[in-house]
Design an enzyme around this catalytic site. Structure first.
Site, PDB file in Angstrom:
ATOM      1  N   HIS A  12       0.627  -4.461  -2.655  1.00 47.33           N
ATOM      2  CA  HIS A  12      -0.200  -5.608  -2.306  1.00 47.33           C
ATOM      3  C   HIS A  12      -0.427  -6.507  -3.521  1.00 47.33           C
ATOM      4  O   HIS A  12      -0.380  -6.044  -4.665  1.00 47.33           O
ATOM      5  CB  HIS A  12      -1.539  -5.143  -1.724  1.00 47.33           C
ATOM      6  CG  HIS A  12      -1.393  -4.540  -0.351  1.00 47.33           C
ATOM      7  ND1 HIS A  12      -2.466  -4.262   0.464  1.00 47.33           N
ATOM      8  CD2 HIS A  12      -0.280  -4.176   0.338  1.00 47.33           C
ATOM      9  CE1 HIS A  12      -2.023  -3.756   1.613  1.00 47.33           C
ATOM     10  NE2 HIS A  12      -0.707  -3.688   1.554  1.00 47.33           N
ATOM     11  N   GLU A  40      -3.043  -7.795  -4.778  1.00 49.96           N
ATOM     12  CA  GLU A  40      -4.187  -7.445  -5.628  1.00 49.96           C
ATOM     13  C   GLU A  40      -3.827  -6.308  -6.573  1.00 49.96           C
ATOM     14  O   GLU A  40      -4.146  -6.345  -7.769  1.00 49.96           O
ATOM     15  CB  GLU A  40      -5.379  -6.988  -4.765  1.00 49.96           C
ATOM     16  CG  GLU A  40      -5.819  -7.969  -3.705  1.00 49.96           C
ATOM     17  CD  GLU A  40      -5.141  -7.757  -2.358  1.00 49.96           C
ATOM     18  OE1 GLU A  40      -3.901  -7.669  -2.327  1.00 49.96           O
ATOM     19  OE2 GLU A  40      -5.842  -7.711  -1.351  1.00 49.96           O
ATOM     20  N   CYS A  97      -6.590  -1.335  -1.907  1.00 49.67           N
ATOM     21  CA  CYS A  97      -6.801  -2.255  -3.026  1.00 49.67           C
ATOM     22  C   CYS A  97      -8.266  -2.261  -3.455  1.00 49.67           C
ATOM     23  O   CYS A  97      -8.564  -2.424  -4.640  1.00 49.67           O
ATOM     24  CB  CYS A  97      -6.332  -3.657  -2.665  1.00 49.67           C
ATOM     25  SG  CYS A  97      -4.535  -3.761  -2.576  1.00 49.67           S
ATOM     26  N   CYS A 126      -7.457  -4.847   1.281  1.00 51.12           N
ATOM     27  CA  CYS A 126      -7.490  -3.656   2.135  1.00 51.12           C
ATOM     28  C   CYS A 126      -8.283  -2.548   1.429  1.00 51.12           C
ATOM     29  O   CYS A 126      -8.685  -2.685   0.271  1.00 51.12           O
ATOM     30  CB  CYS A 126      -6.069  -3.192   2.438  1.00 51.12           C
ATOM     31  SG  CYS A 126      -5.269  -2.388   1.031  1.00 51.12           S
TER      32      CYS A 126
HETATM   33  N1  5HC Z   1      -5.060  -7.902   1.203  1.00 54.79           N
HETATM   34  C1  5HC Z   1      -3.740  -7.772   1.425  1.00 54.79           C
HETATM   35  N2  5HC Z   1      -2.879  -8.006   0.413  1.00 54.79           N
HETATM   36  C2  5HC Z   1      -1.541  -7.918   0.610  1.00 54.79           C
HETATM   37  O1  5HC Z   1      -0.762  -8.154  -0.315  1.00 54.79           O
HETATM   38  N3  5HC Z   1      -1.060  -7.558   1.859  1.00 54.79           N
HETATM   39  C3  5HC Z   1       0.382  -7.563   2.113  1.00 54.79           C
HETATM   40  C4  5HC Z   1       1.017  -6.309   2.630  1.00 54.79           C
HETATM   41  C5  5HC Z   1       2.141  -6.855   3.487  1.00 54.79           C
HETATM   42  O2  5HC Z   1       3.257  -7.214   2.671  1.00 54.79           O
HETATM   43  C6  5HC Z   1       1.535  -8.107   4.081  1.00 54.79           C
HETATM   44  C7  5HC Z   1       0.833  -7.893   5.406  1.00 54.79           C
HETATM   45  O3  5HC Z   1       1.797  -7.903   6.392  1.00 54.79           O
HETATM   46  P1  5HC Z   1       1.447  -8.010   7.939  1.00 54.79           P
HETATM   47  O4  5HC Z   1       0.820  -6.711   8.355  1.00 54.79           O
HETATM   48  O5  5HC Z   1       0.488  -9.189   8.102  1.00 54.79           O
HETATM   49  O6  5HC Z   1       2.787  -8.241   8.597  1.00 54.79           O
HETATM   50  O7  5HC Z   1       0.595  -8.544   3.121  1.00 54.79           O
HETATM   51  C8  5HC Z   1      -1.897  -7.296   2.891  1.00 54.79           C
HETATM   52  C9  5HC Z   1      -3.239  -7.401   2.718  1.00 54.79           C
HETATM   53  C10 5HC Z   1      -4.151  -7.137   3.876  1.00 54.79           C
HETATM   54  O8  5HC Z   1      -5.188  -6.303   3.590  1.00 54.79           O
HETATM   55 ZN    ZN Z   2      -4.245  -3.879  -0.328  1.00 50.87          ZN
END
Ligand code: 5HC
Ligand code: ZN
Length: 161
Positions: A79, A81, A108, A105
């Site tokens: 992710h 973060e 993170c 999430c």
């Molecule tokens: N806060 C976040 N930072 C992130 O970098 N992500 C990333 C993980 C996946 O590559 C994408 C989410 O993919 P999708 O489930 O919307 O197809 O975003 C997801 C979240 C959500 O909690």
């Molecule tokens: Zn995350």
């Protein structure tokens, strides 16, 4: 009276703008996320976006989220973060502020708390109803990490690259 230029971007626009620009590097076809970590005195310490770890090729690893068995991006994406936290090689992030284009999430959130980040400024919260984000908020609150939504100004920025 000052003769300084008017219309310059604010600190918040600058840092969220850097997070949003970083997100544009993401190869994820469905969600691109960017993060920017800022220290005291408004210095940018690190940036990140969601992507596969070093050595895991964007051409070879799956970007699908409905793939069978291990052919699924959720096994491999780091992710934004966490990438921003891990990209920082300068020492401590104690007391830092994280700007991120999507609410963190639960995984993170753990990293944010343990890294000593004290404030999270997020833009989108499209997964607010998921257990992951609800657990994340529960942890951030318990740990005393302040979080609030970025207030969009509506400013449009066009860059000719
Ligand atoms: N806060 C976040 N930072 C992130 O970098 N992500 C990333 C993980 C996946 O590559 C994408 C989410 O993919 P999708 O489930 O919307 O197809 O975003 C997801 C979240 C959500 O909690
Ligand atoms: Zn995350």
């Amino acid at each position: 009276m000052s003769d300084k230029r008017e219309g310059y971007i604010s600190w918040d626009e600058y840092f969220m703008g850097v997070a949003m620009l970083s997100a544009m590097r993401s190869k994820d076809p469905s969600t691109q996320v960017g993060a920017c970590i800022v220290g005291a005195d408004n210095k940018i310490l690190s940036v990140g976006y969601n992507g596969f770890p070093i050595g895991c090729s964007d051409e070879e690893f799956p970007w699908s989220k409905i793939g069978e068995d291990i052919d699924n991006k959720y096994f491999y994406t780091t992710h934004s973060e966490l990438n921003a936290i891990l990209n920082y090689r300068g020492g401590s992030l104690e007391g830092a502020k994280l700007y991120v284009s999507l609410f963190p999430c639960n995984e993170c959130a753990k990293a944010i708390i343990q890294a000593g980040i004290r404030t999270v400024v997020y833009d989108c919260d499209k997964y607010a109803d998921t257990p992951s984000v609800r657990a994340s908020k529960r942890m951030l609150k318990a740990a005393g990490v302040e979080y609030y939504q970025y207030r969009r100004t509506g400013r449009k920025i066009e860059l000719e690259l």
